[in-house]
Write a protein that holds these residues in place. Structure first.
Motif, mmCIF file in Angstrom:
data_model
loop_
_atom_site.group_PDB
_atom_site.id
_atom_site.type_symbol
_atom_site.label_atom_id
_atom_site.label_comp_id
_atom_site.label_asym_id
_atom_site.label_seq_id
_atom_site.Cartn_x
_atom_site.Cartn_y
_atom_site.Cartn_z
ATOM 1 N N PHE A 9 0.810 -1.221 0.000
ATOM 2 C CA PHE A 9 0.000 0.000 0.000
ATOM 3 C C PHE A 9 0.844 1.272 0.000
ATOM 4 N N ASP A 10 2.159 1.090 -0.051
ATOM 5 C CA ASP A 10 3.066 2.240 -0.047
ATOM 6 C C ASP A 10 3.005 2.945 -1.393
ATOM 7 N N ILE A 11 2.442 4.143 -1.418
ATOM 8 C CA ILE A 11 2.362 4.944 -2.635
ATOM 9 C C ILE A 11 3.159 6.219 -2.381
ATOM 10 N N PRO A 12 4.278 6.405 -3.080
ATOM 11 C CA PRO A 12 5.078 7.606 -2.837
ATOM 12 C C PRO A 12 4.294 8.862 -3.239
ATOM 13 N N PRO A 13 4.492 9.962 -2.521
ATOM 14 C CA PRO A 13 3.767 11.192 -2.838
ATOM 15 C C PRO A 13 4.175 11.758 -4.197
ATOM 16 N N THR A 14 3.180 12.242 -4.940
ATOM 17 C CA THR A 14 3.429 12.819 -6.261
ATOM 18 C C THR A 14 2.929 14.256 -6.305
ATOM 19 N N CYS A 15 3.436 14.982 -7.272
ATOM 20 C CA CYS A 15 3.039 16.378 -7.476
ATOM 21 C C CYS A 15 1.631 16.413 -8.071
ATOM 22 N N ASP A 16 0.796 17.311 -7.588
ATOM 23 C CA ASP A 16 -0.566 17.439 -8.100
ATOM 24 C C ASP A 16 -0.599 18.054 -9.500
ATOM 25 N N ARG A 17 0.405 18.841 -9.850
ATOM 26 C CA ARG A 17 0.386 19.526 -11.142
ATOM 27 C C ARG A 17 1.006 18.709 -12.264
ATOM 28 N N CYS A 18 2.180 18.096 -12.020
ATOM 29 C CA CYS A 18 2.854 17.388 -13.114
ATOM 30 C C CYS A 18 2.782 15.873 -12.972
ATOM 31 N N GLY A 19 2.445 15.359 -11.802
ATOM 32 C CA GLY A 19 2.318 13.928 -11.604
ATOM 33 C C GLY A 19 3.622 13.220 -11.298
ATOM 34 N N ALA A 20 4.738 13.940 -11.280
ATOM 35 C CA ALA A 20 6.029 13.327 -10.974
ATOM 36 C C ALA A 20 6.150 13.127 -9.461
ATOM 37 N N LEU A 21 7.099 12.294 -9.078
ATOM 38 C CA LEU A 21 7.365 12.132 -7.652
ATOM 39 C C LEU A 21 7.763 13.478 -7.057
ATOM 40 N N GLU A 22 7.376 13.712 -5.816
ATOM 41 C CA GLU A 22 7.661 15.018 -5.194
ATOM 42 C C GLU A 22 9.147 15.319 -5.173
ATOM 43 N N GLN A 23 9.990 14.303 -4.989
ATOM 44 C CA GLN A 23 11.427 14.536 -4.938
ATOM 45 C C GLN A 23 12.000 14.862 -6.321
ATOM 46 N N ASP A 24 11.308 14.464 -7.401
ATOM 47 C CA ASP A 24 11.774 14.719 -8.762
ATOM 48 C C ASP A 24 11.039 15.889 -9.429
ATOM 49 N N CYS A 25 10.078 16.473 -8.766
ATOM 50 C CA CYS A 25 9.242 17.525 -9.355
ATOM 51 C C CYS A 25 10.057 18.787 -9.623
ATOM 52 N N LYS A 26 9.852 19.372 -10.796
ATOM 53 C CA LYS A 26 10.548 20.594 -11.197
ATOM 54 C C LYS A 26 9.595 21.789 -11.307
#
Length: 113
Positions: A9-26
């Motif tokens: 059930f582990d779902i890493p957090p993603t950006c709401d705008r681009c859908g990328a992982l929060e750590q990779d979001c630009k």
């Protein structure tokens, strides 16, 4: 550590705008929300400084939600005077109480004082 780390059930957090992982979001950060001028009251007053100098003060407008540098530029150009932002208030050189009141009323701010 996340709540379900290491489980299916582990779902890493993603950006709401681009859908990328929060750590990779630009994505650039969101601008702060603007406050409605009709819901704010600016307190106006004049203050006499040393050597007889008079300064018009605008207090009561929070820095978050207002573009204070742009507002100060507009007030300075309409008054034909200098000014600055100090701590939580605007200062305009000279006794320009009525001019500042009329400019703020045109923008939509309520004034007091």
């Amino acid at each position: 550590m996340r709540l379900f780390a290491g489980t299916p059930f582990d779902i890493p957090p993603t950006c709401d705008r681009c859908g990328a992982l929060e750590q990779d979001c630009k994505c650039p950060p969101l601008p702060p929300p603007k406050l409605d001028p009709q819901k704010q009251t600016a307190r106006l007053m004049t203050e006499k400084r040393k050597r007889g100098k008079v300064v018009t003060l605008v207090k009561g407008l929070p820095a978050e939600g207002n573009d204070l540098p742009a507002l100060l530029t507009q007030l300075k150009s309409r008054c034909g005077a200098g000014g600055t932002i100090k701590e939580d208030h605007l200062e305009i050189q000279g006794d320009h109480l009525e001019t500042v009141r009329s400019v703020l009323s045109e923008i939509g701010y309520r004034t007091k004082g």
